[in-house]
Design an enzyme around this catalytic site. Structure first.
Site, PDB file in Angstrom:
ATOM      1  N   CYS A   4       0.826  -1.271   0.136  1.00  0.00           N
ATOM      2  CA  CYS A   4      -0.051   0.027   0.080  1.00  0.00           C
ATOM      3  C   CYS A   4       0.753   1.365   0.191  1.00  0.00           C
ATOM      4  CB  CYS A   4      -0.968   0.086   1.262  1.00  0.00           C
ATOM      5  SG  CYS A   4      -0.433  -0.805   2.507  1.00  0.00           S
ATOM      6  N   ARG A  54       7.566 -10.979   5.306  1.00  0.00           N
ATOM      7  CA  ARG A  54       7.141 -11.028   6.593  1.00  0.00           C
ATOM      8  C   ARG A  54       8.022 -11.614   7.364  1.00  0.00           C
ATOM      9  NH1 ARG A  54       0.795  -9.966   6.031  1.00  0.00           N
ATOM     10  NH2 ARG A  54       0.730  -8.303   4.511  1.00  0.00           N
ATOM     11  N   GLN A  68       1.356 -11.397  -3.317  1.00  0.00           N
ATOM     12  CA  GLN A  68      -0.020 -10.805  -3.237  1.00  0.00           C
ATOM     13  C   GLN A  68      -0.906 -10.525  -4.462  1.00  0.00           C
ATOM     14  OE1 GLN A  68      -1.747  -9.233   0.396  1.00  0.00           O
ATOM     15  NE2 GLN A  68       0.571  -8.269   0.720  1.00  0.00           N
ATOM     16  N   ASP A  99      -2.872  -8.017  -5.115  1.00  0.00           N
ATOM     17  CA  ASP A  99      -3.145  -7.017  -4.191  1.00  0.00           C
ATOM     18  C   ASP A  99      -3.568  -5.569  -5.053  1.00  0.00           C
ATOM     19  OD1 ASP A  99      -3.408  -5.433  -2.089  1.00  0.00           O
ATOM     20  OD2 ASP A  99      -1.197  -4.960  -1.732  1.00  0.00           O
ATOM     21  N   HIS A 106      -5.298  -1.408  -4.673  1.00  0.00           N
ATOM     22  CA  HIS A 106      -5.774  -0.167  -4.075  1.00  0.00           C
ATOM     23  C   HIS A 106      -6.459   0.527  -4.859  1.00  0.00           C
ATOM     24  CE1 HIS A 106      -2.390  -1.658  -1.711  1.00  0.00           C
ATOM     25  NE2 HIS A 106      -3.019  -1.423  -0.814  1.00  0.00           N
ATOM     26  N   LYS A 116     -12.170  -3.922   8.035  1.00  0.00           N
ATOM     27  CA  LYS A 116     -11.898  -4.868   6.841  1.00  0.00           C
ATOM     28  C   LYS A 116     -13.148  -5.893   6.852  1.00  0.00           C
ATOM     29  CE  LYS A 116      -8.106  -7.645   8.878  1.00  0.00           C
ATOM     30  NZ  LYS A 116      -7.019  -8.117   8.505  1.00  0.00           N
ATOM     31  N   HIS A 162      -8.468  -1.019   0.097  1.00  0.00           N
ATOM     32  CA  HIS A 162      -7.141  -2.389  -0.051  1.00  0.00           C
ATOM     33  C   HIS A 162      -8.237  -3.451  -0.533  1.00  0.00           C
ATOM     34  CE1 HIS A 162      -4.305   0.026   2.451  1.00  0.00           C
ATOM     35  NE2 HIS A 162      -5.312   0.789   2.720  1.00  0.00           N
TER      36      HIS A 162
END
Length: 590
Positions: free
Chosen positions: A280, A309, A327, A329, A331, A415, A461
């Protein structure tokens, strides 16, 4: 799978069985001292110090035999209430029980313990009436466990088990466990040569083999095509970034303990870089790179991004939970009046994807902040209440069943998480939609509104496949590794009846050439092995389609087709097979 912790009847029964196991262990290992024996989601366990003895697989049946003898005896389980002083005297030779007693609330004047025959244990209870009620049990596994979960403490022995009211219920559960073992993506990934791990490379760092990479590539193309149809733009951002970026986003303050250690710039001591845990912040900077009008919104930025991570070693679970993952992902930068329609579109996309893969067992969770732990989150109460309300209203408008979970929100906003249960019993998030008013403020994002004033966009997100790695893990477990034709790493294997027949081999190779020209993943197995052996190997590899060609097929320009898991074989023209296969692949047939 049953949750023993939440089922009140099974909870009491399994806690009582944990005491039965401890009593049996004490008979077999008189030096044994016990820490705690709680009920967990998967049954019960007890942590124990056996001195120099170490539990091995062959010891579990011996402990079970002693437990059965004690259960058959049927001793009453009797509760006693004693003072703290009496408890300290009773367990004066057991440092583990003394630690528990000394850490009890000072106001707790009465302490309970339970006795069954020659065994007494410190416990709040409740328990069943007698040990005979615990006779339908099974010890499942053993492991080491640090005392109090602290790696600086001694390693204790931990034995896990389950207990049921009847033999039939126990047998049914054990059959489910066997099915779960067969579905475990770690086992399937190894058998199907999808991915591997190496201690030399590092724990939690998966390496995808050709079969696994093929599946990843197809999944990436699949979801990117769906995103392009819905107006997403794809970008690529670096896997490493300056710590300054994560200080702006707030991840450094809220998340740095879960990130890999920062890498100091030797030439500039004021600069440090870190492997990114999420994408993000980079996408915020891409949005900020261009001036936006209210007419431009929503801007949907998407990426298939590699993230890192530094998960605790004990939390690593194959590719379900790893230290390096990818991911799907995105946005979405939108105006406040577009929030509802955008979240609905994302939710519909999630449901469409799950339909394509045949997923039916999942639940929507509205993840909220925990007001009792306000320091975990940033932003004001008004924005949090507004965003939580907006997500709740969208779910209600769409008629989506959901449950609420306090404390599961991201630090910047609430979320919607789609939760699934893995074959090995983990409750994991597959897809997520997060509503965020906070990061646009921190990055000072703007758009020019219709009245000419500059305003903040809202960020949604979202991850549909979530982590591709976790998605593949769940997919393998759902299908037992039997992937649909469109997704299978190898779709077709061609088997000449006789590997020594020149005409059969030539025809098989021509079929292979034509199928490859149509974009199919296919190979010929003409090894000098019996046909039955090669068929069994294709079944073991879970290849969706086997094409057998003998002299009859050569003469008729036909193929004999057998699908994975079927005993039936169907002869058809080669053109008919191509037509049916193309239709199944195009429709994402299951």
């Amino acid at each position: 799978m049953i949750n023993f912790k939440e089922d009140e009847k099974l909870h009491v029964l399994n806690h009582s069985c944990a005491h039965l196991m401890a009593q049996a262990v004490k008979h077999l290992y008189p030096q044994a001292k016990f820490w705690v024996g709680p009920v967990v989601e998967e049954g019960f366990y007890y942590d124990m110090d056996l001195g120099d003895d170490v539990i091995r697989d062959e010891d579990l049946p011996r402990i079970e035999k002693e437990m059965k003898k004690l259960a058959k005896d049927g001793k009453k389980i009797v509760r006693h209430e004693i003072t703290k002083a009496e408890a300290l005297e009773m367990f004066k030779d057991d440092p583990y029980k003394l630690d528990l007693i000394n850490r009890m609330d000072e106001n707790e004047q009465v302490i309970s313990c339970y006795t069954q025959g020659d065994y007494t244990d410190l416990c709040r209870g409740p328990h069943v009436d007698n040990t005979k009620m615990c006779r339908y049990f099974k010890l499942l596994k053993h492991s080491g466990a640090y005392w109090k979960g602290d790696e600086h403490n001694k390693v204790l022995q931990r034995i896990y088990g389950v207990c049921f009211p009847t033999q039939e219920e126990l047998d049914a559960y054990l059959a489910e466990l066997e099915d779960a073992k067969a579905r475990d993506h770690r086992k399937l990934g190894k058998e199907l040569q999808m991915f591997m791990f190496s201690d030399v490379v590092g724990a939690g760092l998966p390496m995808y083999l050709p079969n696994g990479f093929t599946v990843r590539r197809i999944l990436s193309d699949y979801i990117m095509d769906k995103e392009l149809d819905q107006g997403y733009i794809h970008v690529m951002t670096p896997s490493v970034a300056n710590v300054k970026l994560y200080k702006i986003s707030g991840h450094w303050d809220h998340y740095k303990d879960d990130m890999f250690p920062a890498m100091q710039d030797r030439r500039d001591p004021d600069n440090a870089y870190v492997l990114r845990p999420m994408n993000c912040p980079e996408h915020m900077m891409i949005y900020k790179n261009t001036l936006h009008s209210y007419r431009d919104l929503p801007v949907r930025i998407a990426e298939i991004a590699n993230d890192f991570r530094f998960e605790a070693s004990g939390a690593l679970t194959g590719i379900e939970r790893a230290r390096a993952f990818t991911q799907n992902d995105s946005h979405i930068f939108c105006r406040p009046d577009q929030i509802g329609s955008e979240i609905k579109a994302v939710t519909k996309l999630i449901l469409d994807v799950y339909k394509d893969f045949g997923f039916k067992e999942y639940s929507f969770r509205l993840s909220l902040r925990d007001l009792d732990n306000a320091a975990k989150y940033f932003g004001n109460d008004e924005l949090w209440e507004r965003s939580e309300t907006e997500l709740r209203e969208v779910l209600k408008e769409m008629g989506v069943k959901y449950y609420e979970a306090k404390g599961e929100a991201a630090f910047y906003g609430p979320k919607i998480d789609v939760q699934v249960r893995s074959a090995i019993g983990h409750d994991v998030t597959l897809s997520t939609i997060q509503l965020d008013y906070q990061l646009p403020e921190r990055f000072e994002l703007e758009y020019v509104d219709s009245d000419g004033t500059k305003k903040r966009p809202v960020v949604i997100h979202r991850a549909i496949l979530g982590s591709l790695d976790r998605f593949i893990a769940f997919l393998l477990e759902e299908t037992k590794g039997v992937l649909p034709l469109w997704l299978a790493p190898k779709q077709v294997v061609i088997l000449p009846v006789s590997g020594e027949s020149e005409s059969q081999l030539k025809y098989a190779e021509e079929i292979e050439r034509q199928l490859k020209a149509r974009g199919m993943r296919v190979s010929v197995d003409s090894r000098n092995e019996k046909l039955g052996y090669r068929v069994r190997e294709a079944q073991t590899s879970k290849i969706p389609v086997e094409i057998v060609v003998g002299e009859g097929e050569v003469n008729d320009h036909a193929v004999t087709v057998r699908r994975y898991g079927s005993k039936d074989a169907v002869k058809m023209s080669f053109d008919e097979f191509c037509s049916k296969a193309a239709e199944e692949i195009a429709s994402k047939g299951l």
